[in-house]
Design an enzyme around this catalytic site. Sequence first.
Site, PDB file in Angstrom:
ATOM      1  N   GLU A  11      32.374  47.245 -23.301  1.00 42.57           N
ATOM      2  CA  GLU A  11      32.996  47.419 -24.629  1.00 42.57           C
ATOM      3  C   GLU A  11      31.884  47.275 -25.648  1.00 42.57           C
ATOM      4  OE1 GLU A  11      36.009  48.273 -25.227  1.00 42.57           O
ATOM      5  OE2 GLU A  11      37.030  47.911 -23.337  1.00 42.57           O
ATOM      6  N   CYS A  55      34.230  45.597 -34.087  1.00 37.96           N
ATOM      7  CA  CYS A  55      33.742  46.852 -33.498  1.00 37.96           C
ATOM      8  C   CYS A  55      34.618  48.018 -33.910  1.00 37.96           C
ATOM      9  CB  CYS A  55      33.705  46.728 -31.979  1.00 37.96           C
ATOM     10  SG  CYS A  55      35.268  46.142 -31.320  1.00 37.96           S
ATOM     11  N   LYS A 105      29.523  33.917 -19.996  1.00 42.71           N
ATOM     12  CA  LYS A 105      28.346  33.638 -20.833  1.00 42.71           C
ATOM     13  C   LYS A 105      28.742  34.013 -22.259  1.00 42.71           C
ATOM     14  CE  LYS A 105      25.119  34.646 -22.871  1.00 42.71           C
ATOM     15  NZ  LYS A 105      24.952  34.266 -24.288  1.00 42.71           N
ATOM     16  N   GLU A 116      26.057  50.673 -37.364  1.00 43.07           N
ATOM     17  CA  GLU A 116      27.234  49.824 -37.467  1.00 43.07           C
ATOM     18  C   GLU A 116      26.959  48.839 -38.601  1.00 43.07           C
ATOM     19  OE1 GLU A 116      27.789  47.841 -33.698  1.00 43.07           O
ATOM     20  OE2 GLU A 116      29.938  47.825 -33.963  1.00 43.07           O
TER      21      GLU A 116
END
Length: 495
Positions: free
Chosen positions: A268, A302, A192, A399
Amino acid sequence: MTAIASGHDTRRAADELLSWVPTGCLVGGEWRDASSGSVIDVLDPATEEIVATVADGTVDDALAAVDAAAHALAEWRSTSPRHRSEVLRAAYGIMTDRAEELARLMTLENGKALGDARGEVAYAAEFFRWFSEEAVRNAGELMTAPSGANRILVTRQPMGVALLITPWNFPAAMLTRKIGPALAAGCTVVCKPASETPLTALAVGRVLEEAGVPPGVVNIVPSRRSGDVARAVLSDARVRKLSFTGSTEVGRTLLGLAAENVVSCSMELGGNAPFVVFADADLDAAIDGAMVAKMRNGGEACTAANRFYVEASVAAEFAERLAQRMGALRMGPGLDEGVELGPLVNASSRDKVRDLVFEARDVGAVAVVGGDAPGGTGYFFPATVLADVPAGASLLRAEIFGPVAPVVSFTTEAEAISLANDTEYGLASYVYTADLARGLRVAEAIETGMVGLNRGLVSDPAAPFGGVKQSGLGREGGHEGMLEYTEQKYIACNW
Ligand code: NAP
């Protein structure tokens, strides 16, 4: 910062690239429209124009993909490791041959500069090559029991059908980092991809088809109904593995869904990487490393350095020199040659970055370069360096996921470690010092799964990639990557 480059022709680029890219769901070896007939519009973030429409898969399509994967499993898991290795090696070759087209396609839907996209295609293909090499090294263990009465035999078997959910920021590499080890281990998969970047995933599906992956082994269902699809797929007891790359928030939700059927999870998740520079560091090397750690993928990584902690005696010089380098980057549509910083992926990402920068400036941070979105078409935000960022600024906690470098000074090693660890995330960190003993000491004390020591890049298909704390569970790449798709079986033997 130069002006946004012109001359970008989305329509022409899309027409050239899309001739070989499927736009349906891949289920059981067939490319088909969504059962509802609905589509996802894919946009070029540089022009905000629609470049393609892709099937918007439904829960039924996703369950059909699970069926296909479950039916293909028995045969695929019983193929020889050598055969699986050769299929993956062929996929590596095809991806490498098509590298330029894939890179351009990725830039078209994601916005990243072509240089970043080319780097990602090479990195993504490498996962197929690496796991083609790992496929034939599925070692077990044999030992004599401590009593001496019997033998302990441990083998590793494929887990079964795996659900793979991937983000938009590395649309090829995050997928190959999962498909490579899953196929090497003998699993079949339902993928997906992110709704922002389904074309790259579908192109990877085409590559795998051409490489000889049998029908049903790899199924791909783009869908905007991510939550419903994940819930339905994880409710099917034949699905035994979930590998997710994305935000910590969605990861938490998926861990909850996976708990129902006790599905094995690899996660992750998000990061908030500290980049620590001691005064004894080679500042030229630290600036070079900072450029990679911050600006690779336009900051949408990331592993991106999110907070720069610099020893007070060199903090002003570091901020000034970093601002000069970042300010010299050419921003524009990623497909234009020479552009080094493309737009962010969508309007909400751009607005989030802008809000974080504005809030930091409101509480006292100083923009040494950049600081505001340029306006006009495209989701652009310029490379920005903020000095004197106060401890309470939100962008030290969130973030940023954009080209913004906040610089904060420290005075002692203990303070640097404490600042670095002051986050719920624990993915990557970076440490620059000329004192190797200190570098290793600090690397051990920082709570992250990966540390770049005098190096601004940690990603490597041959190394175990992953985080601690709320950055994830498990490792991808390296020797560990394939183990995540296998179950150990212990056979107590007498002979
Ligand atoms: P995201 O919003 O969490 O989405 C990731 C994927 O999950 C997409 O395919 C998305 O589909 C899907 N999704 C969203 N909501 C879902 C739900 N309720 N149930 C099931 N699936 C759902 O993350 P993103 O914005 O795409 O990616 C950025 C994040 O990924 C950042 O936090 C970044 O740090 C993280 N990331 C981590 C790593 C790593 O290796 N640790 C690598 C790359 C990125 P839709 O697109 O259809 O919403």
